[in-house]
Design a protein around this motif. Structure first.
Motif, PDB file in Angstrom:
ATOM      1  N   UNK A 245       0.791  -1.290  -0.070  1.00 58.22           N
ATOM      2  CA  UNK A 245      -0.096  -0.012   0.196  1.00 58.22           C
ATOM      3  C   UNK A 245       0.937   1.295  -0.032  1.00 58.22           C
ATOM      4  N   UNK A 246       2.014   1.214   0.363  1.00 50.95           N
ATOM      5  CA  UNK A 246       2.807   2.387   0.536  1.00 50.95           C
ATOM      6  C   UNK A 246       3.560   2.505  -0.798  1.00 50.95           C
ATOM      7  N   UNK A 247       3.742   1.464  -1.470  1.00 50.08           N
ATOM      8  CA  UNK A 247       4.306   1.618  -2.874  1.00 50.08           C
ATOM      9  C   UNK A 247       2.961   2.260  -3.781  1.00 50.08           C
ATOM     10  N   UNK A 248       1.863   1.967  -3.507  1.00 49.42           N
ATOM     11  CA  UNK A 248       0.747   2.545  -4.069  1.00 49.42           C
ATOM     12  C   UNK A 248       0.664   3.905  -3.793  1.00 49.42           C
ATOM     13  N   UNK A 249       0.946   4.520  -2.496  1.00 51.34           N
ATOM     14  CA  UNK A 249       1.028   5.756  -2.194  1.00 51.34           C
ATOM     15  C   UNK A 249       2.045   6.615  -3.088  1.00 51.34           C
ATOM     16  N   UNK A 250       3.195   6.000  -3.410  1.00 53.90           N
ATOM     17  CA  UNK A 250       4.392   6.305  -3.839  1.00 53.90           C
ATOM     18  C   UNK A 250       4.225   6.766  -5.284  1.00 53.90           C
ATOM     19  N   UNK A 251       3.515   5.477  -5.889  1.00 52.84           N
ATOM     20  CA  UNK A 251       3.053   5.960  -7.276  1.00 52.84           C
ATOM     21  C   UNK A 251       2.105   7.000  -7.639  1.00 52.84           C
ATOM     22  N   UNK A 252       1.059   7.100  -6.494  1.00 51.89           N
ATOM     23  CA  UNK A 252       0.281   8.081  -6.716  1.00 51.89           C
ATOM     24  C   UNK A 252       1.035   9.638  -6.596  1.00 51.89           C
ATOM     25  N   UNK A 253       1.794   9.756  -5.629  1.00 47.64           N
ATOM     26  CA  UNK A 253       2.741  10.742  -5.553  1.00 47.64           C
ATOM     27  C   UNK A 253       3.623  11.197  -6.675  1.00 47.64           C
ATOM     28  N   UNK A 254       3.869  10.183  -7.259  1.00 51.58           N
ATOM     29  CA  UNK A 254       5.018  10.335  -8.398  1.00 51.58           C
ATOM     30  C   UNK A 254       4.003  10.877  -9.746  1.00 51.58           C
ATOM     31  N   UNK A 255       3.101  10.391  -9.941  1.00 52.98           N
ATOM     32  CA  UNK A 255       2.124  10.853 -11.072  1.00 52.98           C
ATOM     33  C   UNK A 255       1.828  11.880 -10.902  1.00 52.98           C
ATOM     34  N   UNK A 256       1.302  12.647  -9.983  1.00 53.81           N
ATOM     35  CA  UNK A 256       0.903  13.804  -9.558  1.00 53.81           C
ATOM     36  C   UNK A 256       2.326  14.756  -9.792  1.00 53.81           C
ATOM     37  N   UNK A 257       3.277  14.350  -9.326  1.00 58.48           N
ATOM     38  CA  UNK A 257       4.595  15.232  -9.233  1.00 58.48           C
ATOM     39  C   UNK A 257       4.820  15.266 -10.933  1.00 58.48           C
ATOM     40  N   UNK A 258       4.699  14.390 -11.363  1.00 54.56           N
ATOM     41  CA  UNK A 258       5.015  14.373 -12.901  1.00 54.56           C
ATOM     42  C   UNK A 258       4.145  14.933 -13.628  1.00 54.56           C
ATOM     43  N   UNK A 259       3.021  15.625 -13.163  1.00 54.50           N
ATOM     44  CA  UNK A 259       1.845  16.253 -14.065  1.00 54.50           C
ATOM     45  C   UNK A 259       0.751  15.696 -14.386  1.00 54.50           C
ATOM     46  N   UNK A 260       0.482  14.449 -13.925  1.00 50.60           N
ATOM     47  CA  UNK A 260      -0.795  13.748 -14.218  1.00 50.60           C
ATOM     48  C   UNK A 260      -1.966  14.608 -13.420  1.00 50.60           C
ATOM     49  N   UNK A 261      -3.086  14.952 -14.068  1.00 52.10           N
ATOM     50  CA  UNK A 261      -4.196  15.612 -13.510  1.00 52.10           C
ATOM     51  C   UNK A 261      -4.788  14.552 -12.275  1.00 52.10           C
ATOM     52  N   UNK A 262      -5.416  15.256 -11.215  1.00 49.12           N
ATOM     53  CA  UNK A 262      -5.818  14.396 -10.265  1.00 49.12           C
ATOM     54  C   UNK A 262      -7.219  13.568 -10.586  1.00 49.12           C
ATOM     55  N   UNK A 263      -7.913  13.882 -11.702  1.00 45.78           N
ATOM     56  CA  UNK A 263      -8.984  13.107 -12.089  1.00 45.78           C
ATOM     57  C   UNK A 263      -8.794  11.977 -13.010  1.00 45.78           C
ATOM     58  N   UNK A 264      -7.694  11.929 -13.605  1.00 41.01           N
ATOM     59  CA  UNK A 264      -7.116  10.982 -14.214  1.00 41.01           C
ATOM     60  C   UNK A 264      -6.693   9.737 -13.359  1.00 41.01           C
ATOM     61  N   UNK A 265      -5.803  10.391 -12.388  1.00 36.40           N
ATOM     62  CA  UNK A 265      -5.220   9.548 -11.298  1.00 36.40           C
ATOM     63  C   UNK A 265      -6.438   8.745 -10.463  1.00 36.40           C
ATOM     64  N   UNK A 266      -7.450   9.407 -10.390  1.00 34.34           N
ATOM     65  CA  UNK A 266      -8.626   8.814  -9.521  1.00 34.34           C
ATOM     66  C   UNK A 266      -9.041   7.740 -10.540  1.00 34.34           C
ATOM     67  N   UNK A 267      -9.285   7.639 -11.770  1.00 35.10           N
ATOM     68  CA  UNK A 267      -9.518   6.618 -12.432  1.00 35.10           C
ATOM     69  C   UNK A 267      -8.425   5.429 -12.507  1.00 35.10           C
ATOM     70  N   UNK A 268      -7.472   5.891 -12.492  1.00 34.01           N
ATOM     71  CA  UNK A 268      -6.282   4.864 -12.655  1.00 34.01           C
ATOM     72  C   UNK A 268      -6.185   4.153 -11.452  1.00 34.01           C
TER      73      UNK A 268
END
Length: 302
Positions: A245-268
């Motif tokens: 689950x911490x890996x999942x947290x890191x994935x989400x934070x890296x995606x946001x940091x790299x520019x992915x919008x939060x709504x696309x991240x929500x779907x993923x």
């Protein structure tokens, strides 16, 4: 009606809805806590005797025991689902927990791995044998897709496509797709080759992508150990829990940091509510926000 009979009916309904065995087991335990409390503290065993105040008193008793607000709210969520079910089925005229409010939770900044720790953990399993290649692929998949633990366990070969992975049994048994990088594709290609060779003279009865050395689906404990061992050997900060689950947290934070919008991240990520996804924003450092903001400056992009 007896609460224990109604709880049994609700658990059976959860099983009919194809909820995961772990989820059903947790619901059963949590409802057991409430039923034991009502019986021992109030002498109540029947639905007709339950009052909203008693649910609030249970929550207060949990607070006195030092339980965290998030834990208590997680219990309340199960209670609300249970009493909503009883209302929908006509056992009650009102939803007993309707006016029972959640406890206010403090804002928690989610601490995750550093980028260097991610690199070290992915490369920790560097051997060429079946287990090493499998474990490295598992670590890569966690960090490359943000997949949940149970989703990884139940993932089957027919769900792997060229540039994405189909999650057939996500939370709530909902389907979604997650992107797959060329790096992960390479890991999976190598893993499938060695997997085919390793089980060449054995009969495989399961279509799961990741199998134990005996050809059976991996357990939650086995995968948690793979992540934990990698974190321990790579010297990850002791304040960070080395878990899928911490890996999942890191994935989400890296995606946001790299520019992915939060709504696309929500779907993923497979979040029903955007507020859950927004939690990952709290852990992003100010320096990263400034860097991302500069990159997307309106005037600099005219």
């Amino acid at each position: 009606m007896l609460l224990k009979d109604l709880a049994g009916e609700y658990i059976f309904n959860c099983q009919c809805r194809k909820l995961s065995k772990r989820t059903v087991h947790n619901y059963e335990l949590i409802l057991g806590y409430l039923l034991d409390y009502l019986s021992q503290e109030h002498g109540i065993t029947e639905l007709e005797q339950v009052k909203p105040q008693m649910i609030k008193q249970f929550m207060m008793s949990m607070q006195k025991k030092g339980r965290k607000p998030q834990y208590i709210n997680d219990l309340l969520k199960v209670f609300k689902c249970f009493f909503r079910y009883l209302f929908d089925e006509g056992y009650t005229d009102t939803i007993i927990t309707e006016r029972v409010k959640n406890i206010k939770e403090p804002k928690v900044i989610i601490k995750t791995f550093t980028d260097e720790e991610v690199k070290d953990m992915v490369n920790y399993y560097s051997g060429r044998d079946y287990l090493s290649v499998r474990n490295k692929t598992i670590m890569s998949m966690f960090f490359d897709t943000g997949i949940r633990l149970n989703e990884l366990i139940t993932l089957t070969d027919d769900c792997i496509y060229n540039d994405y992975i189909l999650i057939k049994h996500g939370k709530g048994d909902k389907e979604r797709v997650v992107p797959k990088s060329p790096y992960l594709s390479k890991c999976l290609f190598k893993y499938n080759n060695i997997k085919k060779s390793y089980f060449d003279d054995k009969t495989i009865q399961f279509a799961n992508v990741f199998l134990s050395k005996t050809g059976k689906p991996l357990t939650h404990e086995a995968i948690e150990r793979i992540v934990r061992d990698a974190g321990k050997e790579c010297g990850v900060d002791s304040s960070i829990r080395c878990s899928p689950h911490t890996c999942r947290h890191k994935y989400a934070q890296m995606q946001l940091k790299n520019g992915l919008d939060i709504y696309s991240l929500q779907r993923i990520m497979g979040h029903e509510n955007i507020s859950v996804t927004q939690r990952y924003l709290e852990g992003i450092r100010n320096s990263d926000v400034i860097k991302a903001g500069t990159k997307t400056s309106p005037l600099m992009n005219l």
